[in-house]
Design a protein around this motif. Sequence first.
Motif, mmCIF file in Angstrom:
data_model
loop_
_atom_site.group_PDB
_atom_site.id
_atom_site.type_symbol
_atom_site.label_atom_id
_atom_site.label_comp_id
_atom_site.label_asym_id
_atom_site.label_seq_id
_atom_site.Cartn_x
_atom_site.Cartn_y
_atom_site.Cartn_z
ATOM 1 N N ARG A 104 0.831 -1.208 0.000
ATOM 2 C CA ARG A 104 0.000 0.000 0.000
ATOM 3 C C ARG A 104 0.863 1.255 0.000
ATOM 4 N NH1 ARG A 104 -1.812 4.069 3.110
ATOM 5 N NH2 ARG A 104 -0.399 3.479 4.800
ATOM 6 N N ARG A 105 1.898 1.284 0.835
ATOM 7 C CA ARG A 105 2.740 2.474 0.929
ATOM 8 C C ARG A 105 3.516 2.718 -0.368
ATOM 9 N NH1 ARG A 105 5.389 3.111 6.948
ATOM 10 N NH2 ARG A 105 3.500 2.661 8.155
ATOM 11 N N GLU A 106 4.024 1.668 -0.964
ATOM 12 C CA GLU A 106 4.738 1.837 -2.235
ATOM 13 C C GLU A 106 3.804 2.389 -3.306
ATOM 14 O OE1 GLU A 106 6.755 -1.664 -3.505
ATOM 15 O OE2 GLU A 106 8.041 -1.771 -1.737
ATOM 16 N N ALA A 126 10.512 7.721 2.837
ATOM 17 C CA ALA A 126 11.396 7.813 3.994
ATOM 18 C C ALA A 126 10.914 6.909 5.117
ATOM 19 C CB ALA A 126 11.484 9.261 4.470
ATOM 20 N N SER A 127 9.616 6.730 5.227
ATOM 21 C CA SER A 127 9.067 5.866 6.279
ATOM 22 C C SER A 127 9.391 4.395 6.036
ATOM 23 C CB SER A 127 7.552 6.046 6.372
ATOM 24 O OG SER A 127 6.893 5.424 5.265
ATOM 25 N N LEU A 128 9.851 4.082 4.822
ATOM 26 C CA LEU A 128 10.210 2.695 4.498
ATOM 27 C C LEU A 128 11.720 2.461 4.603
ATOM 28 C CD1 LEU A 128 7.838 2.185 1.434
ATOM 29 C CD2 LEU A 128 7.575 1.246 3.729
ATOM 30 N N ASP A 129 12.427 3.333 5.330
ATOM 31 C CA ASP A 129 13.848 3.156 5.593
ATOM 32 C C ASP A 129 14.663 3.252 4.309
ATOM 33 O OD1 ASP A 129 15.979 0.570 7.074
ATOM 34 O OD2 ASP A 129 16.259 2.721 6.824
ATOM 35 N N ALA A 130 14.725 4.456 3.766
ATOM 36 C CA ALA A 130 15.410 4.660 2.486
ATOM 37 C C ALA A 130 16.901 4.377 2.564
ATOM 38 C CB ALA A 130 15.179 6.086 1.992
ATOM 39 N N ALA A 132 18.538 1.857 3.801
ATOM 40 C CA ALA A 132 18.953 0.468 3.601
ATOM 41 C C ALA A 132 18.086 -0.294 2.615
ATOM 42 C CB ALA A 132 18.931 -0.268 4.952
ATOM 43 N N ASP A 133 16.994 0.288 2.210
ATOM 44 C CA ASP A 133 16.033 -0.415 1.372
ATOM 45 C C ASP A 133 16.186 0.023 -0.081
ATOM 46 O OD1 ASP A 133 13.246 -0.599 0.004
ATOM 47 O OD2 ASP A 133 13.081 -1.926 1.732
ATOM 48 N N ALA A 134 16.487 -0.920 -0.978
ATOM 49 C CA ALA A 134 16.762 -0.582 -2.382
ATOM 50 C C ALA A 134 15.547 0.037 -3.066
ATOM 51 C CB ALA A 134 17.210 -1.828 -3.138
ATOM 52 N N THR A 135 14.362 -0.523 -2.812
ATOM 53 C CA THR A 135 13.165 -0.002 -3.466
ATOM 54 C C THR A 135 12.835 1.398 -2.970
ATOM 55 O OG1 THR A 135 12.285 -2.238 -3.710
ATOM 56 C CG2 THR A 135 10.719 -0.423 -3.913
ATOM 57 N N ALA A 136 12.942 1.607 -1.649
ATOM 58 C CA ALA A 136 12.657 2.928 -1.102
ATOM 59 C C ALA A 136 13.689 3.949 -1.570
ATOM 60 C CB ALA A 136 12.634 2.861 0.419
ATOM 61 N N SER A 160 22.281 0.874 -6.811
ATOM 62 C CA SER A 160 20.912 0.371 -6.679
ATOM 63 C C SER A 160 20.728 -0.953 -7.418
ATOM 64 C CB SER A 160 19.911 1.390 -7.224
ATOM 65 O OG SER A 160 18.588 0.884 -7.169
ATOM 66 N N THR A 161 20.047 -1.871 -6.763
ATOM 67 C CA THR A 161 19.744 -3.163 -7.376
ATOM 68 C C THR A 161 18.313 -3.219 -7.895
ATOM 69 O OG1 THR A 161 19.118 -4.055 -5.211
ATOM 70 C CG2 THR A 161 21.402 -4.376 -5.923
#
Length: 351
Positions: A104-106, A126-130, A132-136, A160-161
Amino acid sequence: ARATWVAASVAAGKIDDANARLAAWLETEGDAGAREQVAAAAMRAMRDAGHASAAADLGARYATAGFESAMEAAISLREAGRPAEAAAVLKALTGSTAEDERWRREMLADALVDADQLDEADDVWASLDAGADATARFGRARVARSKGDYASALRLLEGSTDPRAPEERGLAYEGLGRWDDAAAAYEALALESGAEMQTAGRVGQARVRLALDDPPGALAALAKLSLVDPGYTLTVAQIKAESLLAVGRVDEARDVYAALDADAEQRTVRSLGLAECALATDDAKAALSLFDQALRGSSDRFYQAHAIAGLARSWSELGNREKAQAELMRLRREYADHDDAIERATAVAGG
């Protein structure tokens, strides 16, 4: 069985029949899970059959049937060029599992970018931990690029992967005017497997050639596409038609624009494109009507700005400087952030 019947009706082009039967089922069905499944399946069937607007209308009616149908509604609304409505649906929703809430957030962040609500989109990513998170991290890069902060976008994309990163990197290079770097990024993308990656690469190459005032090169890049990914259908048509216009092949460009009819956004682009064809053949009266049609038919500020610029150019061609100036002033007052449209209008309306 009901979902299958709806899908079959949609595939046969019987959209009104499918909607009528679906409405009757959903109003009488007491099982909430069944209502959600049928509504969601109907939206998917309509999108798969190329009826994005019909799917969006359905989504706007049945977004509250359940989580799955709400997500399908948001997807449908985005595809139909109604991102603000998609974001509103997603904001009113909460995933029951961590996986659903992540999804939902994405989706919400992407809808907010499409709706030009960039600061809010960045907050969601930013709430999804940018960090360490590749998608964020990719999402924040897309927001930065949309804001015109191309250098930050490239920094966020380092290492980025995310499979979408190469295209986003090419777009950032375009924004910086680093055309050779952009072309190299798109060439690498075009050599990847899969229609989506290959289409993105060739489209990027064509866009670079067009920016470098090489419309034949743009057409040559598009000619290398053996299969166009559905998500790029409109973009390919726009670049192809613009390139054809640039080399004076007006009739062919007109044919490309005239074929756009799958959803509201395509119809807006069709009106704008046909208006450009009319101006290219010195038919400013027809262009005036078509630009006005595009303006009234879209809620997208980008298209609205270019439609108003077109009105200014059309009035100028007709020799009515006063009305051309009025449209130009309207553009500067209400769409001050759309520099390209203002520049095109200023070039002919002056002042």
